[in-house]
Design an enzyme around this catalytic site. Structure first.
Site, PDB file in Angstrom:
ATOM      1  N   HIS A  45       0.852  -1.207   0.000  1.00  0.00           N
ATOM      2  CA  HIS A  45       0.000   0.000   0.000  1.00  0.00           C
ATOM      3  C   HIS A  45       0.870   1.233   0.000  1.00  0.00           C
ATOM      4  O   HIS A  45       0.985   1.894   1.032  1.00  0.00           O
ATOM      5  CB  HIS A  45      -0.913  -0.021   1.216  1.00  0.00           C
ATOM      6  N   PHE A  46       1.542   1.606  -0.929  1.00  0.00           N
ATOM      7  CA  PHE A  46       1.631   1.093  -2.286  1.00  0.00           C
ATOM      8  C   PHE A  46       3.100   0.896  -2.604  1.00  0.00           C
ATOM      9  O   PHE A  46       3.930   1.675  -2.130  1.00  0.00           O
ATOM     10  CB  PHE A  46       1.013   2.086  -3.262  1.00  0.00           C
TER      11      PHE A  46
END
Length: 140
Positions: A45-46
């Site tokens: 994420h991410f």
């Protein structure tokens, strides 16, 4: 209770309150959490742009709300206190590794084993998230 944070049932991998800045037992608290960068959820994420998920910011409010509720000297702690509802959540920003978050939680009301908490998460002056959460537990 000597260490109010001991009321958190979470393991270290899922604890989003590092230290209490202030505590008015049973009423409100301010705490801090440093986004370390090695949290497992950040890997996905991410990739290449790690951001603390908004739902984790809401979880931090709930965790601190539980600490506040369980510290009330006039009311025995509840067993199995869990996050059972979220209302009015707003996710307005994201936190990145290295940021120190300020979490605020205030108990707005209690009815038996149900507790309503309002809270917010900030990074410096930036408001990242706010929500009202419902916590529920079992009375002894």
């Amino acid at each position: 209770m000597n260490d109010p944070l001991a009321a958190l049932p979470h393991g270290p991998e899922f604890r989003f309150v590092d230290a209490l800045v202030s505590l008015d037992p049973g009423t409100s608290a301010v705490a801090s959490y440093r986004v370390r960068g090695d949290e497992a959820f950040l890997a996905g994420h991410f990739p290449g742009n790690p951001l603390m998920p908004g739902v984790i910011l809401i979880e931090a409010i709930a965790q601190l709300g539980g600490v506040v509720a369980q510290s009330d000297p006039a009311i025995p702690p509840l067993a199995n206190l869990l996050l059972t509802g979220v209302r009015g959540a707003k996710i307005l920003g994201a936190a990145t590794p290295g940021e120190v978050l300020s979490i605020r939680a205030e108990v707005e009301g209690r009815l038996g084993g149900m507790i309503q908490v309002s809270g917010e998460v900030r990074s410096g002056e930036r408001l990242l998230a706010s929500a009202k959460v419902m916590l529920s537990g079992q009375e002894a």
